[in-house]
Design a protein around this motif. Structure first.
Motif, mmCIF file in Angstrom:
data_model
loop_
_atom_site.group_PDB
_atom_site.id
_atom_site.type_symbol
_atom_site.label_atom_id
_atom_site.label_comp_id
_atom_site.label_asym_id
_atom_site.label_seq_id
_atom_site.Cartn_x
_atom_site.Cartn_y
_atom_site.Cartn_z
ATOM 1 N N ARG A 63 5.101 1.207 16.011
ATOM 2 C CA ARG A 63 5.388 -0.075 15.373
ATOM 3 C C ARG A 63 4.885 -0.106 13.934
ATOM 4 O O ARG A 63 4.909 -1.136 13.288
ATOM 5 C CB ARG A 63 4.749 -1.210 16.173
ATOM 6 C CG ARG A 63 5.476 -1.472 17.462
ATOM 7 C CD ARG A 63 5.015 -2.742 18.100
ATOM 8 N NE ARG A 63 5.734 -2.938 19.345
ATOM 9 C CZ ARG A 63 5.239 -3.559 20.392
ATOM 10 N NH1 ARG A 63 4.012 -4.050 20.358
ATOM 11 N NH2 ARG A 63 5.958 -3.706 21.478
ATOM 12 N N GLY A 64 4.374 1.013 13.450
ATOM 13 C CA GLY A 64 4.014 1.107 12.042
ATOM 14 C C GLY A 64 2.682 0.492 11.661
ATOM 15 O O GLY A 64 2.495 0.089 10.528
ATOM 16 N N LYS A 65 1.750 0.433 12.575
ATOM 17 C CA LYS A 65 0.435 -0.116 12.249
ATOM 18 C C LYS A 65 -0.374 0.939 11.489
ATOM 19 O O LYS A 65 -1.296 1.549 11.997
ATOM 20 C CB LYS A 65 -0.277 -0.580 13.509
ATOM 21 C CG LYS A 65 0.401 -1.782 14.140
ATOM 22 C CD LYS A 65 -0.430 -2.375 15.226
ATOM 23 C CE LYS A 65 0.246 -3.614 15.774
ATOM 24 N NZ LYS A 65 -0.524 -4.223 16.846
ATOM 25 N N ILE A 66 0.005 1.119 10.247
ATOM 26 C CA ILE A 66 -0.557 2.165 9.397
ATOM 27 C C ILE A 66 -2.064 2.019 9.232
ATOM 28 O O ILE A 66 -2.791 3.001 9.219
ATOM 29 C CB ILE A 66 0.139 2.170 8.018
ATOM 30 C CG1 ILE A 66 1.609 2.505 8.189
ATOM 31 C CG2 ILE A 66 -0.535 3.125 7.056
ATOM 32 C CD1 ILE A 66 2.410 2.338 6.925
ATOM 33 N N ASP A 67 -2.527 0.792 9.115
ATOM 34 C CA ASP A 67 -3.941 0.556 8.836
ATOM 35 C C ASP A 67 -4.860 0.890 10.004
ATOM 36 O O ASP A 67 -6.067 0.977 9.837
ATOM 37 C CB ASP A 67 -4.160 -0.900 8.417
ATOM 38 C CG ASP A 67 -3.678 -1.891 9.465
ATOM 39 O OD1 ASP A 67 -2.641 -1.635 10.114
ATOM 40 O OD2 ASP A 67 -4.334 -2.930 9.640
ATOM 41 N N VAL A 68 -4.309 1.137 11.182
ATOM 42 C CA VAL A 68 -5.114 1.391 12.379
ATOM 43 C C VAL A 68 -5.532 2.861 12.489
ATOM 44 O O VAL A 68 -6.532 3.177 13.123
ATOM 45 C CB VAL A 68 -4.328 0.973 13.648
ATOM 46 C CG1 VAL A 68 -5.091 1.287 14.912
ATOM 47 C CG2 VAL A 68 -3.975 -0.507 13.593
ATOM 48 N N PHE A 69 -4.811 3.764 11.835
ATOM 49 C CA PHE A 69 -5.006 5.193 12.070
ATOM 50 C C PHE A 69 -5.438 5.947 10.825
ATOM 51 O O PHE A 69 -4.692 6.026 9.850
ATOM 52 C CB PHE A 69 -3.720 5.796 12.625
ATOM 53 C CG PHE A 69 -3.246 5.088 13.844
ATOM 54 C CD1 PHE A 69 -3.876 5.287 15.054
ATOM 55 C CD2 PHE A 69 -2.213 4.187 13.774
ATOM 56 C CE1 PHE A 69 -3.468 4.602 16.178
ATOM 57 C CE2 PHE A 69 -1.788 3.496 14.892
ATOM 58 C CZ PHE A 69 -2.418 3.705 16.100
ATOM 59 N N PRO A 70 -6.635 6.535 10.853
ATOM 60 C CA PRO A 70 -7.091 7.346 9.717
ATOM 61 C C PRO A 70 -6.266 8.636 9.594
ATOM 62 O O PRO A 70 -5.654 9.092 10.559
ATOM 63 C CB PRO A 70 -8.539 7.684 10.062
ATOM 64 C CG PRO A 70 -8.892 6.913 11.278
ATOM 65 C CD PRO A 70 -7.633 6.421 11.896
ATOM 66 N N LEU A 71 -6.279 9.200 8.413
ATOM 67 C CA LEU A 71 -5.529 10.433 8.160
ATOM 68 C C LEU A 71 -5.889 11.552 9.133
ATOM 69 O O LEU A 71 -4.999 12.229 9.657
ATOM 70 C CB LEU A 71 -5.775 10.917 6.727
ATOM 71 C CG LEU A 71 -5.025 10.187 5.628
ATOM 72 C CD1 LEU A 71 -5.554 10.603 4.269
ATOM 73 C CD2 LEU A 71 -3.539 10.435 5.739
ATOM 74 N N ASP A 72 -7.172 11.754 9.378
ATOM 75 C CA ASP A 72 -7.556 12.877 10.243
ATOM 76 C C ASP A 72 -7.050 12.685 11.665
ATOM 77 O O ASP A 72 -6.663 13.655 12.326
ATOM 78 C CB ASP A 72 -9.054 13.142 10.202
ATOM 79 C CG ASP A 72 -9.907 11.939 10.542
ATOM 80 O OD1 ASP A 72 -9.446 10.792 10.382
ATOM 81 O OD2 ASP A 72 -11.060 12.142 10.958
ATOM 82 N N ASP A 73 -6.991 11.457 12.155
ATOM 83 C CA ASP A 73 -6.439 11.206 13.489
ATOM 84 C C ASP A 73 -4.946 11.534 13.522
ATOM 85 O O ASP A 73 -4.451 12.128 14.479
ATOM 86 C CB ASP A 73 -6.633 9.751 13.903
ATOM 87 C CG ASP A 73 -8.070 9.416 14.281
ATOM 88 O OD1 ASP A 73 -8.931 10.329 14.255
ATOM 89 O OD2 ASP A 73 -8.329 8.236 14.587
ATOM 90 N N LEU A 74 -4.229 11.151 12.485
ATOM 91 C CA LEU A 74 -2.797 11.433 12.438
ATOM 92 C C LEU A 74 -2.526 12.934 12.362
ATOM 93 O O LEU A 74 -1.625 13.440 13.029
ATOM 94 C CB LEU A 74 -2.154 10.702 11.263
ATOM 95 C CG LEU A 74 -2.084 9.187 11.426
ATOM 96 C CD1 LEU A 74 -1.756 8.514 10.097
ATOM 97 C CD2 LEU A 74 -1.078 8.800 12.487
ATOM 98 N N VAL A 75 -3.312 13.657 11.584
ATOM 99 C CA VAL A 75 -3.156 15.115 11.500
ATOM 100 C C VAL A 75 -3.404 15.736 12.872
ATOM 101 O O VAL A 75 -2.648 16.613 13.318
ATOM 102 C CB VAL A 75 -4.087 15.725 10.430
ATOM 103 C CG1 VAL A 75 -4.107 17.244 10.513
ATOM 104 C CG2 VAL A 75 -3.673 15.260 9.041
#
Length: 93
Positions: A63-75
């Motif tokens: 749903r695009g909750k960008i602010d919930v996920f830090p870069l390292d978690d996404l990687v």
């Protein structure tokens, strides 16, 4: 309304250039994640299993909750599903 001529939408919505770059990177990673999930036609449960997370977190990502996920978690999530993330650094223009 001001006509500041922002370089990107991220520059317009964030307070600093660093924040704008961070949110832009997170958005790109989340887009890659969502695109891969759609291509695989995974259900929420299948996606959660592959990512090693709970289904509500998957829904937040999609749903695009960008602010919930830090870069390292996404990687880490992208790596978990077999994708490789590369980073390029260049002079600011």
């Amino acid at each position: 309304m001001s006509d500041d001529g922002f370089a990107s939408v991220w520059d317009a919505i964030e307070n600093t250039p660093a924040e704008a770059q961070t949110i832009e990177l997170r958005s790109a990673l989340m887009t890659a994640l969502a695109r891969h999930i759609r291509a695989k036609e995974w259900t929420g449960a299948e996606t959660a299993r592959c990512l090693g997370t709970m289904e509500p977190r998957v829904v937040d990502r999609l749903r695009g909750k960008i602010d919930v996920f830090p870069l390292d978690d996404l990687v880490a999530l992208l790596a978990a599903i077999g994708l490789h993330v590369e980073l390029r650094v260049s002079d600011a223009t």
